[in-house]
Design a protein around this motif. Structure first.
Motif, PDB file in Angstrom:
ATOM      1  N   ALA A  70       0.829  -1.654   0.064  1.00  0.00           N
ATOM      2  CA  ALA A  70      -0.048   0.343  -0.064  1.00  0.00           C
ATOM      3  C   ALA A  70       0.941   1.633   0.139  1.00  0.00           C
ATOM      4  O   ALA A  70       0.296   2.646  -0.367  1.00  0.00           O
ATOM      5  CB  ALA A  70      -1.056   0.450   1.176  1.00  0.00           C
ATOM      6  N   GLY A  71       2.281   0.626   0.446  1.00  0.00           N
ATOM      7  CA  GLY A  71       2.654   2.684   0.255  1.00  0.00           C
ATOM      8  C   GLY A  71       3.340   2.284  -0.703  1.00  0.00           C
ATOM      9  O   GLY A  71       3.641   3.735  -0.922  1.00  0.00           O
ATOM     10  N   ILE A  72       3.453   1.727  -1.796  1.00  0.00           N
ATOM     11  CA  ILE A  72       4.397   1.968  -3.026  1.00  0.00           C
ATOM     12  C   ILE A  72       3.032   2.264  -3.594  1.00  0.00           C
ATOM     13  O   ILE A  72       3.268   3.127  -4.649  1.00  0.00           O
ATOM     14  CB  ILE A  72       4.436   0.669  -4.062  1.00  0.00           C
ATOM     15  CG1 ILE A  72       5.752   0.206  -2.474  1.00  0.00           C
ATOM     16  CG2 ILE A  72       5.162   0.353  -5.096  1.00  0.00           C
ATOM     17  CD1 ILE A  72       6.632   0.666  -2.570  1.00  0.00           C
ATOM     18  N   ILE A  73       1.817   1.748  -3.916  1.00  0.00           N
ATOM     19  CA  ILE A  73       0.433   2.124  -4.226  1.00  0.00           C
ATOM     20  C   ILE A  73      -0.021   3.722  -3.342  1.00  0.00           C
ATOM     21  O   ILE A  73      -1.222   3.735  -2.802  1.00  0.00           O
ATOM     22  CB  ILE A  73      -0.193   1.591  -4.795  1.00  0.00           C
ATOM     23  CG1 ILE A  73       0.372   0.415  -5.126  1.00  0.00           C
ATOM     24  CG2 ILE A  73      -1.698   1.230  -5.047  1.00  0.00           C
ATOM     25  CD1 ILE A  73       0.906  -0.113  -6.401  1.00  0.00           C
ATOM     26  N   SER A  74       0.444   4.540  -3.909  1.00  0.00           N
ATOM     27  CA  SER A  74       0.344   5.727  -3.902  1.00  0.00           C
ATOM     28  C   SER A  74       0.137   6.909  -4.505  1.00  0.00           C
ATOM     29  O   SER A  74       0.726   8.077  -4.695  1.00  0.00           O
ATOM     30  CB  SER A  74       1.481   6.845  -2.929  1.00  0.00           C
ATOM     31  OG  SER A  74       1.141   7.633  -1.743  1.00  0.00           O
ATOM     32  N   GLU A  75      -1.131   6.865  -5.669  1.00  0.00           N
ATOM     33  CA  GLU A  75      -1.466   7.946  -6.664  1.00  0.00           C
ATOM     34  C   GLU A  75      -1.716   9.341  -5.978  1.00  0.00           C
ATOM     35  O   GLU A  75      -2.687   9.524  -4.918  1.00  0.00           O
ATOM     36  CB  GLU A  75      -2.750   7.128  -6.910  1.00  0.00           C
ATOM     37  CG  GLU A  75      -3.966   7.107  -6.800  1.00  0.00           C
ATOM     38  CD  GLU A  75      -4.138   6.036  -5.675  1.00  0.00           C
ATOM     39  OE1 GLU A  75      -4.875   6.002  -5.042  1.00  0.00           O
ATOM     40  OE2 GLU A  75      -3.664   5.316  -4.991  1.00  0.00           O
ATOM     41  N   PRO A  76      -1.717   9.715  -6.577  1.00  0.00           N
ATOM     42  CA  PRO A  76      -2.131  11.801  -6.230  1.00  0.00           C
ATOM     43  C   PRO A  76      -3.618  11.846  -5.849  1.00  0.00           C
ATOM     44  O   PRO A  76      -4.447  10.783  -6.879  1.00  0.00           O
ATOM     45  CB  PRO A  76      -1.914  11.971  -7.643  1.00  0.00           C
ATOM     46  CG  PRO A  76      -0.188  11.518  -8.069  1.00  0.00           C
ATOM     47  CD  PRO A  76      -0.917  10.289  -8.056  1.00  0.00           C
ATOM     48  N   GLY A  77      -3.944  12.141  -5.210  1.00  0.00           N
ATOM     49  CA  GLY A  77      -5.158  12.144  -4.530  1.00  0.00           C
ATOM     50  C   GLY A  77      -5.286  11.766  -2.767  1.00  0.00           C
ATOM     51  O   GLY A  77      -7.064  11.735  -3.079  1.00  0.00           O
ATOM     52  N   HIS A  78      -4.698  10.087  -3.254  1.00  0.00           N
ATOM     53  CA  HIS A  78      -4.735   9.294  -2.099  1.00  0.00           C
ATOM     54  C   HIS A  78      -5.024  10.178  -1.068  1.00  0.00           C
ATOM     55  O   HIS A  78      -3.918  10.619  -0.187  1.00  0.00           O
ATOM     56  CB  HIS A  78      -3.814   7.915  -2.298  1.00  0.00           C
ATOM     57  CG  HIS A  78      -4.040   6.941  -1.019  1.00  0.00           C
ATOM     58  ND1 HIS A  78      -4.117   6.853   0.082  1.00  0.00           N
ATOM     59  CD2 HIS A  78      -4.434   5.962  -1.854  1.00  0.00           C
ATOM     60  CE1 HIS A  78      -4.856   5.989   0.144  1.00  0.00           C
ATOM     61  NE2 HIS A  78      -4.454   4.879  -0.667  1.00  0.00           N
ATOM     62  N   PRO A  79      -6.069   9.989   0.082  1.00  0.00           N
ATOM     63  CA  PRO A  79      -5.620  10.560   1.367  1.00  0.00           C
ATOM     64  C   PRO A  79      -4.448   9.927   1.971  1.00  0.00           C
ATOM     65  O   PRO A  79      -4.106   8.657   2.114  1.00  0.00           O
ATOM     66  CB  PRO A  79      -7.377  10.455   2.134  1.00  0.00           C
ATOM     67  CG  PRO A  79      -8.064   8.718   1.309  1.00  0.00           C
ATOM     68  CD  PRO A  79      -6.901   8.922  -0.152  1.00  0.00           C
ATOM     69  N   HIS A  80      -3.863  10.951   3.042  1.00  0.00           N
ATOM     70  CA  HIS A  80      -3.498  10.544   4.172  1.00  0.00           C
ATOM     71  C   HIS A  80      -2.713   9.778   3.874  1.00  0.00           C
ATOM     72  O   HIS A  80      -1.710   9.245   4.333  1.00  0.00           O
ATOM     73  CB  HIS A  80      -4.019   9.454   5.227  1.00  0.00           C
ATOM     74  CG  HIS A  80      -5.831   9.338   5.543  1.00  0.00           C
ATOM     75  ND1 HIS A  80      -5.768  10.925   5.997  1.00  0.00           N
ATOM     76  CD2 HIS A  80      -6.721   9.379   5.199  1.00  0.00           C
ATOM     77  CE1 HIS A  80      -7.308  10.865   5.843  1.00  0.00           C
ATOM     78  NE2 HIS A  80      -7.975   9.372   5.445  1.00  0.00           N
ATOM     79  N   ARG A  81      -1.682  10.387   2.512  1.00  0.00           N
ATOM     80  CA  ARG A  81       0.001  10.146   2.334  1.00  0.00           C
ATOM     81  C   ARG A  81       0.731  11.324   2.650  1.00  0.00           C
ATOM     82  O   ARG A  81       0.587  12.459   2.664  1.00  0.00           O
ATOM     83  CB  ARG A  81      -0.099   9.757   0.914  1.00  0.00           C
ATOM     84  CG  ARG A  81      -0.883   8.816   0.484  1.00  0.00           C
ATOM     85  CD  ARG A  81      -0.047   7.336   0.577  1.00  0.00           C
ATOM     86  NE  ARG A  81      -0.956   5.994   0.982  1.00  0.00           N
ATOM     87  CZ  ARG A  81      -0.666   4.789   1.423  1.00  0.00           C
ATOM     88  NH1 ARG A  81      -0.668   5.238   2.442  1.00  0.00           N
ATOM     89  NH2 ARG A  81      -1.209   4.247   0.672  1.00  0.00           N
ATOM     90  N   VAL A  82       1.880  10.512   3.158  1.00  0.00           N
ATOM     91  CA  VAL A  82       2.896  12.025   3.413  1.00  0.00           C
ATOM     92  C   VAL A  82       3.863  10.590   3.111  1.00  0.00           C
ATOM     93  O   VAL A  82       4.125   9.680   2.844  1.00  0.00           O
ATOM     94  CB  VAL A  82       2.830  11.828   4.968  1.00  0.00           C
ATOM     95  CG1 VAL A  82       1.692  13.247   5.636  1.00  0.00           C
ATOM     96  CG2 VAL A  82       3.056  11.178   6.446  1.00  0.00           C
TER      97      VAL A  82
END
Length: 578
Positions: free
Chosen positions: A499-511
């Motif tokens: 899930a950390g790699i699949i981190s597309e733009p707009g994905h919530p709560h990503r830092v």
């Protein structure tokens, strides 16, 4: 070697530790015994764990100071408040207000006290070998997670409340869920709901492209451009062979492949074959030279006179680093830059997976693999579940079987169920060379009877770690800073291995955090790096794409992809094999 006319790979690589084609007569009883034992132990070697627990127990008996500390803790916990024992809590399912009333507070208090006691008992016992104490601590942790009051009907207040409100309907539904899963797991009945919703080539893995090269190890997909111009340097993505490649091409909104194509990159993707029994003798060097090596040659033929941006994920990143070092040694490196996603190159601190790897356990594993010629996909899946049992096993148990709430299928879960196998020889060599001997990091991995060294790599790197990775801990991924003296941009993102790699733009709560150590820069230890580097919000994909773009040359007309007979269009055939 490969016969290009017949497209048949003839494997000649040998290794004294690899699983033999035909087990010799003296070894057959040993293999048979280990195969029988594995059926009762889930593939875990009882000898290895017996030695570990014996080492721990004898030294605990000899450690009067540790015994006194355990006695003091027992007396303290006997009169402790919830607040004191909360320091031992790591099961966030026990933190809600519903756990405060009696008797649930008592269940919780006793469990956390028990957990705290065993954590103290299985850590820092003088004289115990580190590998043994880690094995004991891991085993006790599995046992403690199974004993959590959150896992049981009569000790979980949420389950009790749901049962009373629904007059037991949740338990009826949970029983139905359990029976459905048993049918799917043991009777090979398909999950029709999930398969109807997500299907490879229909609504996942749908980025348009064409298989342009194929051999008995892989298919190489070239994706169709969506822009008029593209970066001159193509991108070659190397996924792990323990997974289907389409985790990087899930639904259109979270496809890493589509993201790169839409940003003007010519993208090639390796799709590994799912091994069968006849592939049992495929070795690690075959994956390196006849797998990735031939894929590189195919890319060079399709895009001549251009360097390649290499991208490797998980084991694919490890293989890419091997290839980069090998080709640098041969003075024919095709790369202009490398990106490693959750990929380890130094396995000295590789997390809990190392607990399953020593000579004793590898001997059992080799015997198990000799039976079928490959590591069954269920074995790998079971290992990953053990690494995160609290989340992957017990939380699901409560949600689906006690609360009766089905987890809604999504593209990532569908991919996760689409497991693969690994050839016996390759898996044995990989575990021994990387995990057991750490040959890649120490410059002792032999290719063509000569060692390769990661220090030979002469291109900049972009390295991604994920904060909750139980497969490739980010501190282990970070060790590449000690192995290669080139510009290394290290990025740490939240999430786990997938899930950390699949981190597309707009994905919530990503830092994420990111910094670059220049070739002549000073090394920062992992904790110091974590403390000093500022946090950024959002997806890390755009940051990485800008890094790729900055290391690309002039834009060129888009490279159209025409059908290549007799090869199929994307997603190809290998990805569909079960």
């Amino acid at each position: 070697m490969i016969n290009h006319e017949s497209n048949v790979i003839e494997y000649t690589y040998t290794d004294q530790h690899a699983v033999p084609d035909d087990v010799s007569e003296p070894l057959k009883p040993d293999y048979a015994i280990n195969q029988l034992l594995s059926q009762f132990t889930g593939g875990i070697d009882p000898v290895a764990y017996s030695l570990a627990f014996t080492d721990w127990f004898i030294h605990l008996l000899l450690s009067l100071g540790k015994q006194q500390a355990l006695l003091d803790l027992t007396l303290t916990n006997a009169s402790a408040t919830n607040t004191h024992v909360d320091e031992a809590a790591s099961d966030n399912r026990l933190t809600g207000a519903e756990w405060q009333p009696w008797p649930y507070a008592l269940y919780r208090q006793n469990y956390l006290a028990l957990r705290q006691w065993w954590q103290l008992a299985t850590r820092d016992v003088p004289g115990v070998e580190k590998h043994h104490i880690d094995m004991v601590n891991f085993s006790v942790r599995q046992w403690l997670e199974a004993l959590s009051p959150a896992n049981y009907l009569f000790t979980n207040p949420k389950v009790i409340q749901k049962t009373m409100e629904s007059a037991g309907a949740n338990l009826v539904k949970g029983t139905d869920n359990l029976l459905e899963d048993i049918q799917q797991q043991y009777l090979n009945e398909s999950d029709e709901v999930s398969q109807d919703r997500y299907k490879v080539g229909e609504n996942i893995a749908v980025t348009p492209g064409q298989v342009v090269f194929k051999n008995n190890l892989l298919e190489l997909i070239q994706y169709s451009p969506t822009t008029d111009e593209v970066c001159a340097e193509p991108v070659l993505v190397v996924p792990a062979w323990i997974m289907k490649y389409y985790i990087l091409d899930l639904s259109p909104h979270n496809s890493l492949v589509k993201f790169l194509v839409d940003k003007g990159h010519t993208v090639f993707m390796i799709s590994w074959k799912n091994p069968q029994h006849e592939d049992h003798n495929v070795g690690l060097m075959d994956y390196l030279k006849h797998g990735l090596g031939e894929a590189i040659e195919a890319v060079q033929k399709r895009v001549p006179d251009q360097r390649i941006n290499g991208v490797g994920y998980c084991l694919g990143g490890t293989l890419l680093a091997m290839a980069a070092a090998w080709l640098e040694r041969e003075k024919r490196s095709p790369f202009c830059a490398l990106t490693l996603l959750a990929a380890q190159t130094d396995f000295s601190d590789a997390g809990d997976l190392r607990l399953f790897i020593d000579e004793s356990q590898l001997s059992m594993l080799e015997a198990v693999m000799a039976k079928n010629g490959y590591l069954p996909k269920e074995s790998m899946a079971g290992t990953f579940v053990m690494l995160r049992a609290n989340y992957l096993l017990w939380a699901r148990w409560v949600k689906e079987y006690l609360l009766g709430e089905r987890q809604h299928p999504n593209d990532l879960l569908t991919w996760n169920k689409d497991a693969t196998r690994m050839p016996a020889r390759m898996h044995a060599e990989y575990l021994r060379q990387c995990y057991l001997h750490n040959s890649l990091a120490s410059g002792q991995l032999m290719v063509d009877d000569k060692p390769i060294a990661l220090a030979d790599i002469q291109v900049p790197l972009f390295v991604v770690g994920t904060a909750k990775d139980h497969v490739a801990p980010w501190q282990s991924v970070y060790k590449i800073n000690l192995l290669i003296d080139k510009d290394i941009t290290f990025l740490l993102t939240n999430g786990g291995h997938n899930a950390g790699i699949i981190s597309e733009p707009g994905h919530p709560h990503r830092v994420y955090q990111i910094s670059t150590r220049k070739e002549d820069g000073t090394y920062l230890p992992p904790q110091a790096w974590l403390d000093e580097v500022p946090m950024k919000e959002g997806s890390w994909w755009p940051e990485w794409q800008q890094w790729l773009e900055a290391r690309s040359g002039a834009m060129v007309p888009a490279r159209e992809v025409e059908p290549v007979k007799p090869f199929p269009a994307a997603p190809g055939e290998y990805v569909l094999a079960q």
